[in-house]
Scaffold this motif. Structure first.
Motif, PDB file in Angstrom:
ATOM      1  N   LEU A  49       0.958  -1.365  -0.076  1.00 40.05           N
ATOM      2  CA  LEU A  49      -0.241  -0.133   0.026  1.00 40.05           C
ATOM      3  C   LEU A  49       0.980   1.218  -0.066  1.00 40.05           C
ATOM      4  CD1 LEU A  49      -2.571  -1.180   2.597  1.00 40.05           C
ATOM      5  CD2 LEU A  49      -2.759  -0.880   0.087  1.00 40.05           C
ATOM      6  N   THR A  50       0.741   2.012  -1.016  1.00 38.99           N
ATOM      7  CA  THR A  50       1.527   3.389  -1.122  1.00 38.99           C
ATOM      8  C   THR A  50       0.317   4.467  -1.006  1.00 38.99           C
ATOM      9  OG1 THR A  50       3.194   2.239  -2.456  1.00 38.99           O
ATOM     10  CG2 THR A  50       3.003   4.667  -2.477  1.00 38.99           C
ATOM     11  N   ALA A  51       1.003   5.528  -0.098  1.00 43.06           N
ATOM     12  CA  ALA A  51      -0.010   6.887  -0.010  1.00 43.06           C
ATOM     13  C   ALA A  51       0.272   7.544  -1.420  1.00 43.06           C
ATOM     14  CB  ALA A  51       0.484   7.494   1.219  1.00 43.06           C
ATOM     15  N   GLY A  52      -0.845   8.327  -1.899  1.00 45.34           N
ATOM     16  CA  GLY A  52      -0.703   8.994  -3.122  1.00 45.34           C
ATOM     17  C   GLY A  52      -0.238  10.357  -2.548  1.00 45.34           C
ATOM     18  N   THR A  53      -0.076  10.884  -3.774  1.00 44.59           N
ATOM     19  CA  THR A  53       0.581  12.447  -3.439  1.00 44.59           C
ATOM     20  C   THR A  53      -0.344  13.420  -4.029  1.00 44.59           C
ATOM     21  OG1 THR A  53       1.654  12.374  -5.708  1.00 44.59           O
ATOM     22  CG2 THR A  53       2.862  11.643  -3.956  1.00 44.59           C
ATOM     23  N   LEU A  54      -0.160  14.809  -3.526  1.00 47.03           N
ATOM     24  CA  LEU A  54      -1.005  15.911  -4.010  1.00 47.03           C
ATOM     25  C   LEU A  54      -0.154  17.013  -3.723  1.00 47.03           C
ATOM     26  CD1 LEU A  54      -3.867  17.040  -4.685  1.00 47.03           C
ATOM     27  CD2 LEU A  54      -4.143  17.794  -2.220  1.00 47.03           C
ATOM     28  N   ASP A  55       0.205  17.604  -5.209  1.00 45.46           N
ATOM     29  CA  ASP A  55       1.231  18.464  -5.307  1.00 45.46           C
ATOM     30  C   ASP A  55       0.780  19.795  -6.082  1.00 45.46           C
ATOM     31  OD1 ASP A  55       3.857  19.727  -5.127  1.00 45.46           O
ATOM     32  OD2 ASP A  55       4.696  18.439  -6.523  1.00 45.46           O
ATOM     33  N   PRO A 113      -6.603  15.110  -8.334  1.00 47.54           N
ATOM     34  CA  PRO A 113      -7.233  16.168  -8.241  1.00 47.54           C
ATOM     35  C   PRO A 113      -7.491  16.976  -7.039  1.00 47.54           C
ATOM     36  CG  PRO A 113      -8.425  14.299  -9.390  1.00 47.54           C
ATOM     37  CD  PRO A 113      -7.311  13.770  -8.634  1.00 47.54           C
ATOM     38  N   GLY A 114      -7.200  18.297  -7.007  1.00 49.19           N
ATOM     39  CA  GLY A 114      -7.464  18.844  -5.874  1.00 49.19           C
ATOM     40  C   GLY A 114      -8.437  20.191  -5.992  1.00 49.19           C
ATOM     41  N   TYR A 115      -8.738  20.797  -4.828  1.00 47.89           N
ATOM     42  CA  TYR A 115      -9.410  21.749  -4.726  1.00 47.89           C
ATOM     43  C   TYR A 115      -8.405  23.135  -4.377  1.00 47.89           C
ATOM     44  CZ  TYR A 115     -13.862  19.090  -4.177  1.00 47.89           C
ATOM     45  OH  TYR A 115     -14.816  18.253  -4.262  1.00 47.89           O
ATOM     46  N   VAL A 116      -8.860  24.148  -4.836  1.00 46.81           N
ATOM     47  CA  VAL A 116      -7.762  25.356  -4.476  1.00 46.81           C
ATOM     48  C   VAL A 116      -8.632  26.464  -3.559  1.00 46.81           C
ATOM     49  CG1 VAL A 116      -6.156  26.987  -5.721  1.00 46.81           C
ATOM     50  CG2 VAL A 116      -6.399  24.851  -6.670  1.00 46.81           C
ATOM     51  N   ILE A 227     -12.531  21.795  -9.336  1.00 46.35           N
ATOM     52  CA  ILE A 227     -11.415  20.819  -9.295  1.00 46.35           C
ATOM     53  C   ILE A 227     -10.316  21.151 -10.456  1.00 46.35           C
ATOM     54  CG2 ILE A 227     -11.499  18.329  -9.678  1.00 46.35           C
ATOM     55  CD1 ILE A 227     -14.068  17.795  -9.176  1.00 46.35           C
ATOM     56  N   VAL A 228      -9.049  20.936  -9.990  1.00 40.79           N
ATOM     57  CA  VAL A 228      -7.919  21.052 -10.795  1.00 40.79           C
ATOM     58  C   VAL A 228      -7.111  19.875 -10.761  1.00 40.79           C
ATOM     59  CG1 VAL A 228      -6.086  22.579 -11.190  1.00 40.79           C
ATOM     60  CG2 VAL A 228      -8.054  23.628 -10.139  1.00 40.79           C
ATOM     61  N   GLU A 273      -6.307  20.984  -1.323  1.00 35.07           N
ATOM     62  CA  GLU A 273      -6.756  19.600  -0.709  1.00 35.07           C
ATOM     63  C   GLU A 273      -7.254  18.795  -1.773  1.00 35.07           C
ATOM     64  OE1 GLU A 273      -7.976  21.302   3.794  1.00 35.07           O
ATOM     65  OE2 GLU A 273      -9.640  20.301   2.366  1.00 35.07           O
ATOM     66  N   GLN A 274      -7.147  17.570  -1.360  1.00 32.26           N
ATOM     67  CA  GLN A 274      -7.683  16.384  -2.213  1.00 32.26           C
ATOM     68  C   GLN A 274      -9.342  16.657  -2.339  1.00 32.26           C
ATOM     69  OE1 GLN A 274      -6.502  13.114   0.383  1.00 32.26           O
ATOM     70  NE2 GLN A 274      -8.572  12.363   0.516  1.00 32.26           N
ATOM     71  N   VAL A 275      -9.810  16.175  -3.583  1.00 32.45           N
ATOM     72  CA  VAL A 275     -11.130  16.141  -3.773  1.00 32.45           C
ATOM     73  C   VAL A 275     -11.580  14.760  -3.213  1.00 32.45           C
ATOM     74  CG1 VAL A 275     -12.596  15.707  -5.856  1.00 32.45           C
ATOM     75  CG2 VAL A 275     -10.768  17.616  -6.080  1.00 32.45           C
ATOM     76  N   ARG A 276     -10.843  13.437  -3.405  1.00 28.37           N
ATOM     77  CA  ARG A 276     -11.664  12.237  -3.256  1.00 28.37           C
ATOM     78  C   ARG A 276     -11.881  12.398  -1.656  1.00 28.37           C
ATOM     79  NH1 ARG A 276      -7.543   7.585  -3.633  1.00 28.37           N
ATOM     80  NH2 ARG A 276      -7.148   8.593  -5.486  1.00 28.37           N
ATOM     81  N   ASN A 277     -12.965  11.886  -1.390  1.00 34.16           N
ATOM     82  CA  ASN A 277     -13.660  11.730   0.162  1.00 34.16           C
ATOM     83  C   ASN A 277     -13.577  13.036   0.932  1.00 34.16           C
ATOM     84  OD1 ASN A 277     -13.468   8.886  -0.485  1.00 34.16           O
ATOM     85  ND2 ASN A 277     -11.492   8.687   0.319  1.00 34.16           N
ATOM     86  N   ASN A 278     -13.865  14.188   0.264  1.00 34.08           N
ATOM     87  CA  ASN A 278     -13.819  15.363   0.614  1.00 34.08           C
ATOM     88  C   ASN A 278     -15.097  16.350   0.303  1.00 34.08           C
ATOM     89  OD1 ASN A 278     -13.017  17.817   1.900  1.00 34.08           O
ATOM     90  ND2 ASN A 278     -11.007  18.073   0.670  1.00 34.08           N
TER      91      ASN A 278
END
Length: 288
Positions: A49-55, A113-116, A227-228, A273-278
């Motif tokens: 299991l590898t944590a994803g990234t948000l950059d 994908p992230g919110y800004v 979503i960006v 911030e991440q979009v998934r589960n948010n």
């Protein structure tokens, strides 16, 4: 032939049968110990299991400015913020009425994908030096900080790079430009470049900070958090590959001596911030 001792015969027979019974039980026990059940084995190996990234990265470019600021080199800004280390942005001295500059920002988020959210921090005003013309204008010797209410700080949705002046700006962002005027000057009239419409409102730095100090979540055309993601391919209209906006800083000609020596400073902070589960992005901040 006759049996001379029937009892002896019977005893021997019983012993023999008992012995055979013992051997039989022993054989049954041995059978239980050596039999094999039907069986099968399947395996999933090499699990990880590898944590994803948000950059996120943000590019800021001064795309146009009046000749004086260009000649002075005070707006030679083209920087990219893509790490945790803060980037020193715009630093300009000797602003005078009529000076202006347009800074365009491009926000990119990686494949996750992230919110800004955009926010101002550490907004501060200073009265600076208090020369005699400023005292005369204000009618006393008080050294009020007036630049924040005089410096127009408007957000525009796009800029035509070929124009080279304010005429390249199009579409005022409604969120940043709908507050009531804090100044007595009517900025709704078109300026010398014809940028403003008759019903336009020019937000000043104090008003812009009032919107941004709590954090402003970038919205799409429907008013939902945008979503960006760099993976956006245009197939989903709710996902943008980048988000861009332009900031017009302008000190109008109508501003008088009351701003002499005054200054403002602030930090412009971008978050994702991440979009998934948010379902409630930036809920731990004061985001709008």
């Amino acid at each position: 032939m006759t049996d001379d001792n029937p009892k002896l015969y019977d005893l021997s027979r019983r012993k023999m049968l008992a012995g055979l019974g013992a051997v039989g039980l022993a054989s049954v026990g041995a059978g239980l110990g050596t039999s094999a059940y039907f069986s099968d084995t399947e395996s999933f190996v090499g699990n990880s299991l590898t944590a994803g990234t948000l950059d996120m990265s943000v590019t800021a470019d001064v795309v146009a400015a009046n000749d004086y600021w260009v000649d002075q080199g005070g707006l030679d800004v083209s920087v990219v913020a893509d790490s945790a280390d803060p980037v020193v942005g715009l630093q300009v001295d000797d602003i005078k009425p009529g000076d202006w500059a347009i800074i365009c920002f491009e926000i990119s988020v990686g494949t996750n994908p992230g919110y800004v959210q955009v926010a101002t921090e550490n907004f501060a005003q200073s009265g600076g030096v208090n020369p005699e013309p400023e005292q005369v204008e204000e009618g006393d010797a008080d050294n009020d900080a007036d630049l924040g209410e005089a410096l127009l700080t408007t957000v525009w949705q796009s800029y035509d790079d070929t124009s080279g002046d304010k005429a390249g700006l199009s579409t005022l962002d409604p969120v940043f430009n709908n507050a009531s005027d804090l100044l007595t000057i009517d900025y709704a009239e078109p300026d010398e470049d014809g940028v403003a419409g008759s019903d336009a409102h020019y937000t000043n730095a104090v008003e812009a900070d009032a919107v941004l100090s709590g954090g402003y979540i970038v919205k799409d055309d429907n008013g939902d958090p945008m979503i960006v993601s760099s993976d956006a391919d245009g197939s989903d209209p709710e996902v943008a590959d980048t988000y861009e906006f332009c900031l017009l800083l302008e000190l109008p000609f109508e501003v008088g001596n009351e701003i002499q020596g005054d200054g403002i400073s602030f930090d412009l902070v971008f978050e994702t911030e991440q979009v998934r589960n948010n379902d409630t992005p930036f809920a731990n901040t004061a985001g709008n």
